[in-house]
Each structure stands twice: as C-alpha cells, then as structure tokens.
Design an enzyme around this catalytic site. Sequence first.
Site, mmCIF file in Angstrom:
data_model
loop_
_atom_site.group_PDB
_atom_site.id
_atom_site.type_symbol
_atom_site.label_atom_id
_atom_site.label_comp_id
_atom_site.label_asym_id
_atom_site.label_seq_id
_atom_site.Cartn_x
_atom_site.Cartn_y
_atom_site.Cartn_z
ATOM 1 N N ALA A 17 0.848 -1.194 0.000
ATOM 2 C CA ALA A 17 0.000 0.000 0.000
ATOM 3 C C ALA A 17 0.888 1.251 0.000
ATOM 4 O O ALA A 17 1.991 1.203 0.543
ATOM 5 C CB ALA A 17 -0.911 0.004 1.223
ATOM 6 N N GLY A 70 0.134 1.419 -3.264
ATOM 7 C CA GLY A 70 -0.031 0.776 -4.566
ATOM 8 C C GLY A 70 0.704 1.396 -5.743
ATOM 9 O O GLY A 70 0.632 0.878 -6.859
ATOM 10 N N ASP A 89 0.613 -10.016 7.958
ATOM 11 C CA ASP A 89 1.888 -9.502 8.447
ATOM 12 C C ASP A 89 2.972 -10.168 7.597
ATOM 13 O O ASP A 89 3.093 -11.394 7.598
ATOM 14 C CB ASP A 89 2.055 -9.873 9.929
ATOM 15 C CG ASP A 89 3.339 -9.277 10.520
ATOM 16 O OD1 ASP A 89 4.325 -9.086 9.768
ATOM 17 O OD2 ASP A 89 3.351 -8.999 11.729
ATOM 18 N N CYS A 111 12.836 4.715 2.164
ATOM 19 C CA CYS A 111 13.009 6.132 1.829
ATOM 20 C C CYS A 111 13.665 6.838 3.009
ATOM 21 O O CYS A 111 13.246 7.904 3.436
ATOM 22 C CB CYS A 111 11.675 6.775 1.449
ATOM 23 S SG CYS A 111 10.367 6.573 2.661
#
Lengths: 302, 167
Positions: free
Chosen positions: A108, A110, A157, A230
């Site tokens: 997510a 996506g 998970d 990131c």
Amino acid sequence: MEPLERYRPIIDEFDAFLEACRRPLGTAVRINTIKTSVERALSALDQEGVAYEQADWNPRVVRLETDSPGSTWTSFHGLTHGQEEVSAVPPVVLNPQPGERVWDCCGAPGGKATQLSALMDDTGTVVANDSNLGRISALRFNAERLGATSLAVTNQDARNYSMKPFSFDAFDRTLVDAPCSCEGTIRKNPDTLEEWSEDHIASVSGIQKGILRRAIQATREGGTVVYSTCTFAPEENEAVVQHALEAEECRLREIDIGLECSPGLTEFEGQRFDEELTNAIRIYPHQNDTGGFFVAKLEVTA
Amino acid sequence: MSNDGQQFDRLPQTPAERTIEGRASREEVLTYFEDRFGIPPEIFEDYTFWEKGAGKIWIYAGEAPTPLAIEALGMTCLRTRQEHWKPTTDFAQRFGTEASRCVIDLEHEGARRFAAGEDQDLEWDGDWGYLIAAHELAGERYPLGIGLYVHGELRSMVPKGRQRKLQ
C-alpha cells in the site's frame, strides 16, 4: 534538520544535501502503460496545456509543472499516477518480466505494485500485501483506477506471510519497500523528523529484518529480492541487508539505474558491514533533485 | 448452496455448471459485454471472472485457486444479481476502448460535467440503460465511465471517490 547531522561524515557535499532537503519537492507522475503509451499520455498532457519534463533515466517518469497532478484529465483516466521520481526506482531495479509471480510485501498505497504490473504488461501475478487494512483500501482504489488486472491483494503480516492462499509456493521476484523512518521524504513532509528518535529507528529496524528474511524465504532459488526504504539511517538499510546476508542464502547484485547515486556503506558509527554492501545504492536529494532512497538488489542462492 | 460474500469463487463456465444459486456464469458475462457493448469475447481469453460480495464480479489476469479468501483479485467489473447488470467505471475505462455499441460521445463541457458526477440533459437515440460515456482527448477516444441514460437524461455513475472537477 538536526537529526540529519549524524550523516555529515558519510555524505559528500553535506551542505548541498541539507540545502536540497530544505527545498520543497516538485510534482512527478508515472505514466501508466497498462492504460496508455508514453506517447499518448504526453499528447494528452500537451492538449491539457500541462508542461512537463521526462526523467532522463526513465521515460515513463515525468515531472509536471502543476500543483495538482490529481486534477488533470490524464489522472482521471488513470493514464498517470502521482508518484515521487525516486519511488519509481525499486520496481525498475526488481525488473519483473511478463508472466512472472511477483510479491510486493508492503504494497500500500499501490504506486509501486501497479508499476510492477505495468512492467509485466499486466500479465502474470503481482501479489500486493499490506498489514494495514486502512491502507489496503487506498491500494485497491489505485489498482482499479490504474486498471491493474494482474494484481491480487492480501492482508497479512509480511514477517510470517503464509503462501497458503495461493496455488504456487514461491515467487520469482519480491519487492520489500519497507516501512521506515522516512527521512528521505523530508522535502514532501517537512515535519517528518519531528518524531525522529534512535529508539524508533531501532524498533522499525527489527521489523524490517523480519520482513526481508521472510521475503527471501518466499522467493525461489535464482530469484530476485529488492530491499528499499526512503530513509538515510544505516540501521534501517545496510544493517538490515547485512542481517539478511548472515541469516539467509543470498548475495548482493550490482544496480545500474542511470541516476546519480552513492554506494552503500561498509561502516557507520563503528559498525562494519560486508564489502558487498557497496553494490547497494543511496540516492540523496541533492544528487538528482529528488527525495532520498536506499535500494539493494539481492539474488536468492538456495 | 448460497453465495459466501467473504471469499472469491471462480464463475462457472456455463449456467449448466452453476452450483451457487443466482451466480452469473462466465458465458453470460461475456455475452452481456458483447450484446450490450459489442466488446469481442476473445479479448477476455486470458482473464478469469470471480464473484466476491453479492453479485460483485471481478476480472483477473493472474493465477489463483478457487475459492480464495483474500482482499482483492484484479478489479471489480460488473454488478450482477439485479435486473439490469451494471459495469463499473474502472472497467469502462480499462476495457471500454473495445466497445462499439452503447457508447455515448460527449463534448468537452459534457465530459467535464460527467467526470464531476453531474447529470445532464442529452439527446440519444440508442438504447436506454447503462452506457459507456466517452470523450476525445488529443485525437483519441477515451471512455470516462458508466452513465445511466433514461428520459432524455444522462446520469453519471462515476463513484464519489473518482469524481473530479476538471478544466
């Protein structure tokens, strides 16, 4: 900006780095080749009067001169998807092929999962997973808007991911775009460092190690796993990959992406990492006027 | 047996193979897309169709066993188990380029209103019911989504989250 001071010893041109971190980030979109071609999407932008510049390293990545990339006809039609330029790097490094089985374990909202589908011409299977049900609704919305028919969505998970729902028992390629402290998104979210602490980095690093190990286990011998974050913190990058090298059967491969970047570290604050880590890449904001990213490419060897 | 709304079940090939009451078959879905919109059945050769949720049909290009209890499989394409079947906006955008019937072409202002979710008065001498609305952008025809045409009015069926105010 203060937490970033710890990176002064490892970043060349540190002042240029800080300066870039202070500048807001421009708007970028990825052309969604599931629904269009690069040429057709650019013609549509031309007709709308939206100025753009294609990224040198990837013709599907386009910098737009608008503050609202979501309010264009190209976006409404799902021909483009708002996605930060460097965020398009990990799927390109993973290099999925049409027809393959690919897992995006932290999928997510996506952007990368649909990019994987597009790179595979929307054939094969992309399993986009996320542990957070709320974020899965965003993932589903984007997948449908972009017309990704080869994409299946699971809610598990990733650390103890079960292959049981599927008819196959290993993936050809896996993307681990791990949850992280997001230091590299500071140009987009100036308050991202407000919650910064070494404790947080330590705790998220444990989660990252668990996810990467499971990703390697779920990928077939000879398959590829790309690990990305990131953030700049070596605890979440080199240390996580080091852990995987020690605990699982895998080795690091070189990355050739056509962007200015720096090699992964072999040492940080007294901790040493395997020489192989120099095959990983660190992309700093001042190098290509983007956000920051870390990417490592692993080959599964057993 | 009745439909279990929590899992994906692959559609039976034909009505004769149906084991779940009221479930559409692959054959009926392809016939609907061809009869209503002129979309050639061949283009769906590499796709499978699934039901999850009452009447909600999903189109998928990947591998999966049936039944399957996961969050999503490809994209929702069609609402069945109601008198008039209704395709989704996202399906219309993805596959509507193949349609040759029941496509209503809108001028710029009409397209703008349609994308914003507004209804509009319009002359149309084709079939009433669900249509694919389209417009031209840079010399190409792009489907916008599904509209409902009744009594001289085209109602935009673009879901709230997909509506946009555009120039």
